[in-house]
Motif scaffolding. Structure first.
Motif, mmCIF file in Angstrom:
data_model
loop_
_atom_site.group_PDB
_atom_site.id
_atom_site.type_symbol
_atom_site.label_atom_id
_atom_site.label_comp_id
_atom_site.label_asym_id
_atom_site.label_seq_id
_atom_site.Cartn_x
_atom_site.Cartn_y
_atom_site.Cartn_z
ATOM 1 N N LEU A 158 23.384 76.020 10.591
ATOM 2 C CA LEU A 158 23.532 76.477 9.253
ATOM 3 C C LEU A 158 22.766 75.968 8.101
ATOM 4 O O LEU A 158 22.394 76.697 7.209
ATOM 5 C CB LEU A 158 25.369 76.367 9.028
ATOM 6 C CG LEU A 158 25.755 76.741 7.365
ATOM 7 C CD1 LEU A 158 25.391 78.222 7.285
ATOM 8 C CD2 LEU A 158 27.054 76.438 7.264
ATOM 9 N N SER A 159 22.539 74.647 8.270
ATOM 10 C CA SER A 159 21.880 73.906 6.960
ATOM 11 C C SER A 159 20.467 74.699 7.029
ATOM 12 O O SER A 159 19.887 74.811 6.035
ATOM 13 C CB SER A 159 21.597 72.527 7.406
ATOM 14 O OG SER A 159 21.113 72.059 8.596
ATOM 15 N N ARG A 174 28.154 86.179 12.357
ATOM 16 C CA ARG A 174 27.565 84.865 11.917
ATOM 17 C C ARG A 174 26.597 85.156 10.911
ATOM 18 O O ARG A 174 26.526 84.699 9.842
ATOM 19 C CB ARG A 174 27.098 84.320 12.921
ATOM 20 C CG ARG A 174 26.698 82.748 12.459
ATOM 21 C CD ARG A 174 25.897 81.966 13.474
ATOM 22 N NE ARG A 174 25.585 80.670 12.971
ATOM 23 C CZ ARG A 174 24.283 80.383 12.336
ATOM 24 N NH1 ARG A 174 23.477 81.262 12.340
ATOM 25 N NH2 ARG A 174 24.202 79.035 11.916
ATOM 26 N N ALA A 231 25.214 73.386 2.812
ATOM 27 C CA ALA A 231 25.855 73.575 3.952
ATOM 28 C C ALA A 231 26.771 72.662 4.505
ATOM 29 O O ALA A 231 27.824 72.991 5.421
ATOM 30 C CB ALA A 231 24.790 73.908 5.022
ATOM 31 N N GLU A 285 30.688 73.614 5.951
ATOM 32 C CA GLU A 285 31.075 73.119 7.280
ATOM 33 C C GLU A 285 32.448 72.402 7.209
ATOM 34 O O GLU A 285 33.290 72.495 8.043
ATOM 35 C CB GLU A 285 30.134 72.839 8.368
ATOM 36 C CG GLU A 285 28.763 73.622 8.249
ATOM 37 C CD GLU A 285 28.082 73.286 9.516
ATOM 38 O OE1 GLU A 285 27.735 71.983 9.109
ATOM 39 O OE2 GLU A 285 27.567 73.813 10.239
ATOM 40 N N ASP A 329 34.766 72.807 4.677
ATOM 41 C CA ASP A 329 35.672 73.620 4.075
ATOM 42 C C ASP A 329 36.125 72.787 2.662
ATOM 43 O O ASP A 329 37.149 72.931 2.295
ATOM 44 C CB ASP A 329 36.942 73.371 4.752
ATOM 45 C CG ASP A 329 36.959 74.467 5.999
ATOM 46 O OD1 ASP A 329 36.256 75.396 6.023
ATOM 47 O OD2 ASP A 329 37.262 74.133 7.174
#
Length: 291
Positions: free
Chosen positions: A131-132, A166, A188, A192, A194
């Motif tokens: 994700l990052s 995704r 990010a 991740e 939350d």
């Protein structure tokens, strides 16, 4: 022989024998090869010695530059440079044993000049990266207007396959306001974990002060700064940053500054620090309330 180099330069540094033969005689190609002015990188593919590695590798396999290598081509900012060029081949195309070393993928990929289109490049990066890194690529492409947000959303919506959900989620999270890959990587980490409520490039301004904050929570007045060394390597930059932090502090802002090493290698510690800040109002707020 000079003509051969000129033709290769116009083709981005490499070309097939057939492409060269439309412009220069075969004997000039052979002479340039013997003289070391060009090199043979695969059967029927020639390149200048200084030709771009990714484009040369793609042509040596009969494919297109893709993924992070394509992002570099389009000047999209990335976190990590690939160790080998990324090349995408059409489905069913066999790897050429004589081709240059690269990371190969197989897919139908729209391209421009032997490089996947900017939109396809972003989608490929999201599909294959953490994700990052994926958010950094997408944010950068939007920030620099390399891709159009509506076109990117439409392309993501039209996808089919196992990675569709995704990719759509990351596209929805992307924010063109982010100004650096380090900011995107920090965001990010929060996503991740939350941790919500932080947005990029928030402006704090009054009659005597103005600043833009990398990631800020407006309600809690928490500023998260992603500090790359290149922006804080002079005495002048140090003085400016100190005054900026003092001005934010006296206006009730909690400033948490994270280095590249923090964000890249200690994300758990970053999460812990931000979580503590969001549940523990700073002393200055208590003092103001008591007064």
């Amino acid at each position: 022989m000079t003509d051969v180099g000129d033709v290769l330069s116009r083709h981005g540094g490499s070309a097939t024998f057939a492409e060269l033969r439309t412009v220069v005689p075969a004997r000039h190609i052979r002479a340039a090869l013997v003289a070391g002015q060009i090199r043979r990188v695969a059967k029927g593919v020639y390149a200048l010695p200084e030709a771009p590695a990714a484009l040369t590798a793609a042509r040596s396999h009969g494919g297109v530059v893709s993924h992070l290598s394509a992002a570099q081509h389009w000047k999209i900012n990335i976190i990590s440079t690939p160790t080998l060029p990324h090349v995408t081949l059409p489905p069913g195309r066999v790897r050429r044993s004589a081709g240059l070393p690269c990371t190969l993928h197989w897919a139908e990929a729209p391209s421009i000049g032997d490089v996947t289109t900017p939109v396809r490049t972003v989608l490929d990066c999201i599909r294959t990266l953490p994700l990052s890194d994926a958010l950094a690529v997408t944010d950068s492409a939007l920030h620099q207007s390399i891709v159009d947000p509506d076109e990117l959303f439409a392309a993501a919506a039209d996808l089919r396959g196992p990675h569709r959900k995704r990719i759509q989620q990351v596209v929805a999270l992307a924010d063109g306001r982010a100004e650096s890959v380090l900011e995107s990587a920090l965001r990010a980490i929060l996503i991740e974990a939350d941790i919500e409520g932080f947005e990029p490039q928030v402006v704090v301004q009054d009659s005597g002060f103005s600043a833009r904050l990398d990631l800020a929570h407006r309600q809690l007045r928490i500023d998260l700064e992603a500090d790359g060394f290149e922006h804080h390597s002079t005495r002048t930059a140090l003085v400016r940053d100190c005054r900026r932090q003092v001005n934010l502090s006296i206006r009730g802002w909690t400033v948490l500054r994270f280095s590249w090493e923090d964000i890249m290698y200690s994300p758990e510690w970053v999460v812990e620090a931000v979580a503590l800040a969001t549940v523990s109002p700073p002393l200055t707020k208590h003092l103001r309330q008591a007064a």
